[in-house]
Structure formats: C-alpha cells, structure tokens
Design a protein around this motif. Structure first.
Motif, PDB file in Angstrom:
ATOM      1  N   ARG A   1       0.856  -1.190   0.000  1.00  0.00           N
ATOM      2  CA  ARG A   1       0.000   0.000   0.000  1.00  0.00           C
ATOM      3  C   ARG A   1       0.892   1.241   0.000  1.00  0.00           C
ATOM      4  O   ARG A   1       1.790   1.353   0.827  1.00  0.00           O
ATOM      5  CB  ARG A   1      -0.936   0.003   1.201  1.00  0.00           C
ATOM      6  N   LYS A   2       0.623   2.172  -0.886  1.00  0.00           N
ATOM      7  CA  LYS A   2       1.487   3.322  -1.075  1.00  0.00           C
ATOM      8  C   LYS A   2       1.142   4.448  -0.096  1.00  0.00           C
ATOM      9  O   LYS A   2      -0.005   4.602   0.329  1.00  0.00           O
ATOM     10  CB  LYS A   2       1.376   3.852  -2.510  1.00  0.00           C
ATOM     11  N   ALA A   3       2.154   5.241   0.230  1.00  0.00           N
ATOM     12  CA  ALA A   3       1.944   6.396   1.105  1.00  0.00           C
ATOM     13  C   ALA A   3       3.067   7.395   0.901  1.00  0.00           C
ATOM     14  O   ALA A   3       4.200   7.017   0.553  1.00  0.00           O
ATOM     15  CB  ALA A   3       1.896   5.959   2.567  1.00  0.00           C
ATOM     16  N   LEU A   4       2.765   8.653   1.109  1.00  0.00           N
ATOM     17  CA  LEU A   4       3.781   9.690   1.133  1.00  0.00           C
ATOM     18  C   LEU A   4       4.196   9.928   2.574  1.00  0.00           C
ATOM     19  O   LEU A   4       3.365   9.848   3.484  1.00  0.00           O
ATOM     20  CB  LEU A   4       3.240  10.990   0.532  1.00  0.00           C
ATOM     21  N   PRO A   5       5.473  10.256   2.826  1.00  0.00           N
ATOM     22  CA  PRO A   5       5.941  10.486   4.189  1.00  0.00           C
ATOM     23  C   PRO A   5       5.464  11.829   4.739  1.00  0.00           C
ATOM     24  O   PRO A   5       4.777  12.602   4.054  1.00  0.00           O
ATOM     25  CB  PRO A   5       7.467  10.458   4.034  1.00  0.00           C
ATOM     26  N   LEU A   6       5.837  12.112   5.953  1.00  0.00           N
ATOM     27  CA  LEU A   6       5.470  13.350   6.642  1.00  0.00           C
ATOM     28  C   LEU A   6       5.834  14.574   5.796  1.00  0.00           C
ATOM     29  O   LEU A   6       6.971  14.713   5.353  1.00  0.00           O
ATOM     30  CB  LEU A   6       6.198  13.397   7.991  1.00  0.00           C
ATOM     31  N   HIS A   7       4.847  15.464   5.592  1.00  0.00           N
ATOM     32  CA  HIS A   7       5.100  16.697   4.845  1.00  0.00           C
ATOM     33  C   HIS A   7       3.913  17.638   5.061  1.00  0.00           C
ATOM     34  O   HIS A   7       2.830  17.225   5.497  1.00  0.00           O
ATOM     35  CB  HIS A   7       5.269  16.409   3.349  1.00  0.00           C
ATOM     36  N   TRP A   8       4.139  18.911   4.737  1.00  0.00           N
ATOM     37  CA  TRP A   8       3.038  19.859   4.712  1.00  0.00           C
ATOM     38  C   TRP A   8       2.257  19.656   3.421  1.00  0.00           C
ATOM     39  O   TRP A   8       2.823  19.703   2.337  1.00  0.00           O
ATOM     40  CB  TRP A   8       3.549  21.302   4.779  1.00  0.00           C
ATOM     41  N   TRP A   9       0.985  19.422   3.530  1.00  0.00           N
ATOM     42  CA  TRP A   9       0.150  19.204   2.352  1.00  0.00           C
ATOM     43  C   TRP A   9      -0.010  20.516   1.578  1.00  0.00           C
ATOM     44  O   TRP A   9       0.178  21.613   2.136  1.00  0.00           O
ATOM     45  CB  TRP A   9      -1.218  18.691   2.767  1.00  0.00           C
ATOM     46  N   PRO A  10      -0.369  20.432   0.302  1.00  0.00           N
ATOM     47  CA  PRO A  10      -0.621  21.649  -0.462  1.00  0.00           C
ATOM     48  C   PRO A  10      -1.580  22.577   0.278  1.00  0.00           C
ATOM     49  O   PRO A  10      -2.609  22.151   0.784  1.00  0.00           O
ATOM     50  CB  PRO A  10      -1.248  21.126  -1.765  1.00  0.00           C
ATOM     51  N   GLY A  11      -1.205  23.843   0.349  1.00  0.00           N
ATOM     52  CA  GLY A  11      -1.983  24.815   1.124  1.00  0.00           C
ATOM     53  C   GLY A  11      -1.374  25.084   2.481  1.00  0.00           C
ATOM     54  O   GLY A  11      -1.687  26.094   3.117  1.00  0.00           O
ATOM     55  N   GLY A  12      -0.509  24.170   2.940  1.00  0.00           N
ATOM     56  CA  GLY A  12       0.244  24.402   4.169  1.00  0.00           C
ATOM     57  C   GLY A  12      -0.555  24.314   5.448  1.00  0.00           C
ATOM     58  O   GLY A  12      -0.100  24.768   6.503  1.00  0.00           O
ATOM     59  N   LYS A  13      -1.720  23.664   5.407  1.00  0.00           N
ATOM     60  CA  LYS A  13      -2.561  23.612   6.608  1.00  0.00           C
ATOM     61  C   LYS A  13      -2.400  22.306   7.381  1.00  0.00           C
ATOM     62  O   LYS A  13      -2.518  22.284   8.609  1.00  0.00           O
ATOM     63  CB  LYS A  13      -4.031  23.798   6.214  1.00  0.00           C
ATOM     64  N   ILE A  14      -2.143  21.204   6.674  1.00  0.00           N
ATOM     65  CA  ILE A  14      -2.052  19.880   7.298  1.00  0.00           C
ATOM     66  C   ILE A  14      -0.623  19.367   7.252  1.00  0.00           C
ATOM     67  O   ILE A  14       0.031  19.402   6.198  1.00  0.00           O
ATOM     68  CB  ILE A  14      -2.974  18.871   6.583  1.00  0.00           C
ATOM     69  N   LEU A  15      -0.131  18.892   8.383  1.00  0.00           N
ATOM     70  CA  LEU A  15       1.167  18.231   8.465  1.00  0.00           C
ATOM     71  C   LEU A  15       0.900  16.764   8.792  1.00  0.00           C
ATOM     72  O   LEU A  15       0.397  16.433   9.863  1.00  0.00           O
ATOM     73  CB  LEU A  15       2.027  18.857   9.563  1.00  0.00           C
ATOM     74  N   ALA A  16       1.243  15.881   7.849  1.00  0.00           N
ATOM     75  CA  ALA A  16       0.944  14.456   8.014  1.00  0.00           C
ATOM     76  C   ALA A  16       1.586  13.676   6.875  1.00  0.00           C
ATOM     77  O   ALA A  16       2.021  14.251   5.869  1.00  0.00           O
ATOM     78  CB  ALA A  16      -0.569  14.218   7.987  1.00  0.00           C
ATOM     79  N   GLY A  17       1.635  12.349   7.024  1.00  0.00           N
ATOM     80  CA  GLY A  17       1.868  11.495   5.880  1.00  0.00           C
ATOM     81  C   GLY A  17       0.582  11.430   5.076  1.00  0.00           C
ATOM     82  O   GLY A  17      -0.450  12.000   5.468  1.00  0.00           O
ATOM     83  N   ARG A  18       0.615  10.750   3.942  1.00  0.00           N
ATOM     84  CA  ARG A  18      -0.603  10.696   3.129  1.00  0.00           C
ATOM     85  C   ARG A  18      -0.769   9.310   2.525  1.00  0.00           C
ATOM     86  O   ARG A  18       0.134   8.786   1.878  1.00  0.00           O
ATOM     87  CB  ARG A  18      -0.554  11.727   2.012  1.00  0.00           C
ATOM     88  N   ASP A  19      -1.936   8.734   2.742  1.00  0.00           N
ATOM     89  CA  ASP A  19      -2.263   7.425   2.200  1.00  0.00           C
ATOM     90  C   ASP A  19      -2.591   7.558   0.718  1.00  0.00           C
ATOM     91  O   ASP A  19      -3.361   8.431   0.328  1.00  0.00           O
ATOM     92  CB  ASP A  19      -3.456   6.850   2.978  1.00  0.00           C
ATOM     93  N   LEU A  20      -2.002   6.662  -0.090  1.00  0.00           N
ATOM     94  CA  LEU A  20      -2.263   6.672  -1.529  1.00  0.00           C
ATOM     95  C   LEU A  20      -2.953   5.401  -1.993  1.00  0.00           C
ATOM     96  O   LEU A  20      -3.065   5.164  -3.198  1.00  0.00           O
ATOM     97  CB  LEU A  20      -0.950   6.845  -2.295  1.00  0.00           C
ATOM     98  N   GLY A  21      -3.386   4.564  -1.073  1.00  0.00           N
ATOM     99  CA  GLY A  21      -4.026   3.329  -1.471  1.00  0.00           C
ATOM    100  C   GLY A  21      -3.031   2.399  -2.144  1.00  0.00           C
ATOM    101  O   GLY A  21      -1.855   2.355  -1.785  1.00  0.00           O
ATOM    102  N   TYR A  22      -3.500   1.682  -3.148  1.00  0.00           N
ATOM    103  CA  TYR A  22      -2.638   0.723  -3.832  1.00  0.00           C
ATOM    104  C   TYR A  22      -2.196   1.221  -5.200  1.00  0.00           C
ATOM    105  O   TYR A  22      -1.833   0.446  -6.077  1.00  0.00           O
ATOM    106  CB  TYR A  22      -3.350  -0.630  -3.951  1.00  0.00           C
ATOM    107  N   GLY A  23      -2.206   2.556  -5.388  1.00  0.00           N
ATOM    108  CA  GLY A  23      -1.717   3.129  -6.633  1.00  0.00           C
ATOM    109  C   GLY A  23      -0.210   2.973  -6.752  1.00  0.00           C
ATOM    110  O   GLY A  23       0.498   2.749  -5.776  1.00  0.00           O
ATOM    111  N   GLY A  24       0.307   3.132  -7.954  1.00  0.00           N
ATOM    112  CA  GLY A  24       1.728   2.960  -8.191  1.00  0.00           C
ATOM    113  C   GLY A  24       2.458   4.276  -8.323  1.00  0.00           C
ATOM    114  O   GLY A  24       2.024   5.313  -7.824  1.00  0.00           O
ATOM    115  N   ILE A  25       3.580   4.264  -9.058  1.00  0.00           N
ATOM    116  CA  ILE A  25       4.434   5.428  -9.199  1.00  0.00           C
ATOM    117  C   ILE A  25       3.699   6.576  -9.888  1.00  0.00           C
ATOM    118  O   ILE A  25       3.826   7.738  -9.505  1.00  0.00           O
ATOM    119  CB  ILE A  25       5.701   5.058  -9.983  1.00  0.00           C
ATOM    120  N   LEU A  26       2.899   6.260 -10.911  1.00  0.00           N
ATOM    121  CA  LEU A  26       2.178   7.307 -11.620  1.00  0.00           C
ATOM    122  C   LEU A  26       1.171   8.007 -10.713  1.00  0.00           C
ATOM    123  O   LEU A  26       0.953   9.207 -10.821  1.00  0.00           O
ATOM    124  CB  LEU A  26       1.456   6.717 -12.839  1.00  0.00           C
TER     125      LEU A  26
END
Length: 270
Positions: free
Chosen positions: A28-53
């Motif tokens: 299961r894909k995920a992005l690591p800790l970062h400020w999300w676009p807009g700079g309001k949320i600081l968290a990792g981000r779940d990407l489900g089972y999507g791939g590199i694209l």
C-alpha cells in the motif's frame, strides 16, 4: 494505524504527547510526513494501492485521483487527529468511504471537536469499523462506530488504543502504556521510538482474540510488527508544548527495516 498511546494533561508543560505505530501492507502506497498543499495539514498521506504514476500525479497536481486521507496528523492551528481500524474479520464492506478522510477532513475543517464528533454519530454507517481520536491539546474526543455509543470527551490521563475500543486491554496496549508511564515527564524522542519498537509477543494466554488464526493473532500482538508482506510502516511521535509549539517526528520502515527519520517543528497559529 494499529497502536496509539497518548498522554493528555492540559495545563502541563506537555499537554499532549502521542506515540503511534501505523501497521499496513507493504504494497500500500503512502507519502511520508510533509506539509500538504496549502500548508494547513502536516501528516503522511495514504495513496491506497496506486503505483508510481499515482504518486507523481499527486506531487504535480496536489490532488489525488482518489482521496484516502491520512492516519495521523496535525494542523497549523493546533488540531490533532488519529485513526485506527476496528478489527472484525469478515465484516469489511466494499465501496464505503476511506476512513483516513475522517482525519484529514477534521484537520482542514473549522468545526469544533465537539461538533465534528457529533457529526460522526450521523455518518457511522458510511465507513468500515474505526476508532478516531480528535481535538487539540486543550480538548480531546474519542469516537468509534462500533459500540453504538456517543462520542466521549476525554478526561486528563494516559490512554491506549489499538484495533478494538479505547483502552481495551490487549497485550500491546497495556505493555506500551506501562512503558510510557515509566518514562520521564518530558521523554525524548529516542526513548519513545525505542518503546514503540518493542517486538515482544504476548504469551499464549494473553493473545487478543478477534477471529483470526491464533498464530496470526500472536504475530500481531507486539507493538512493532514485522511479517512477510505486512508490518509496522511508520512510527510517529507528536508533542504539544504549553507555549504553543508542536514537534512531529516520524520514523519510516521499509519491509520491517529502518528507512528514514523526519522531523518538523512549528508554532501554532491562532
């Protein structure tokens, strides 16, 4: 997310201290800790089972093709939320909303913790089983859509949550809470990372029973899980200070092995 232990002590030097492990399938894909676009949320981000694209699309556009949310995060304004799945083998329903959206929607929203918790009671059937902690270093609420009760406003104390309801005495919960309570009042990140890396399994008579094969139940009993294809992916340490400072440290693992540490600190904007 499969284990959260947190100390909630409003008025102290560290009114909210959180240690959490996210357990998930390695694919299961995920992005690591970062400020999300807009700079309001600081968290990792779940990407489900999507791939590199899928990941590239999110980085370029700032918007996922399908929303999944996150497992734990904070906001610029000092909001906090974290979620765990409620383990109920055979009860997973397809086509329901992603539970991670409950976290991200609270973090980017304006509803008070009380009002958001009240809304959860109305949408309980829109999601598979979950436990949600939400609020701030001043007030916290707990809600699960699996016990038929209203949201609970938490009193100061030390709490533990895994894949049953809050403070259900699973081995990993009671052991980690005991270790947490033995730490200094203001533990450093190294101590907390070590606590969450505990791979001690429950004795046969202490293994949680949720309907899975017993050997698998036992393999899932430690704080830190390392199995073929599944295990602890992320350890998060979040500390709220009395002066409005927030420290968020994240340790990521790749197939059970240490991958990287990240850390971001900021002052709450009022």
């Amino acid at each position: 997310m499969c284990l959260i232990v947190f100390s909630f002590q409003p008025g102290s030097e560290t009114p909210l201290v959180v240690a959490a492990n996210r357990d998930e399938f390695y694919r299961r894909k995920a992005l690591p800790l970062h400020w999300w676009p807009g700079g309001k949320i600081l968290a990792g981000r779940d990407l489900g089972y999507g791939g590199i694209l899928f990941s590239a699309w999110l980085r370029i556009t700032g918007k996922p093709r399908q929303e999944y949310g996150t497992w734990l995060g904070v906001s610029r304004s000092g909001r906090f939320a974290a979620i765990t799945n409620y383990r109920e083998p055979g009860e997973m329903r397809q086509g329901l909303k992603s539970r991670g959206l409950l976290v991200s929607h609270f973090l980017q929203g304006d509803l008070s913790p009380h009002d958001y918790a009240s809304e959860l009671e109305k949408s309980a059937d829109d999601y598979n089983g979950y436990n949600l902690i939400l609020g701030s270093s001043r007030e916290l609420y707990y809600f699960t859509n699996r016990n038929g009760k209203l949201a609970l406003k938490l009193q100061p104390g030390l709490y533990g949550l895994s894949n049953a309801t809050l403070d259900t005495p699973w081995f990993k919960v009671t052991r980690t809470k005991a270790g947490f309570s033995a730490l200094p009042t203001q533990p450093d990140a190294a101590q907390m990372f070590a606590l969450m890396a505990d791979e001690t399994k429950a004795a046969d008579g202490e293994v949680q029973q949720t309907g899975l094969d017993f050997k698998l139940e036992k393999a899932l009993s430690p704080a830190f899980i390392r199995l073929p294809g599944y295990g602890t992916r992320v350890t998060s340490i979040v500390t709220f200070g009395s002066s409005g400072e927030v420290s968020f440290k994240e340790r990521t693992f790749l197939k059970g092995k240490f991958a990287r540490d990240r850390g971001i600190a900021f002052a709450i904007e009022t």
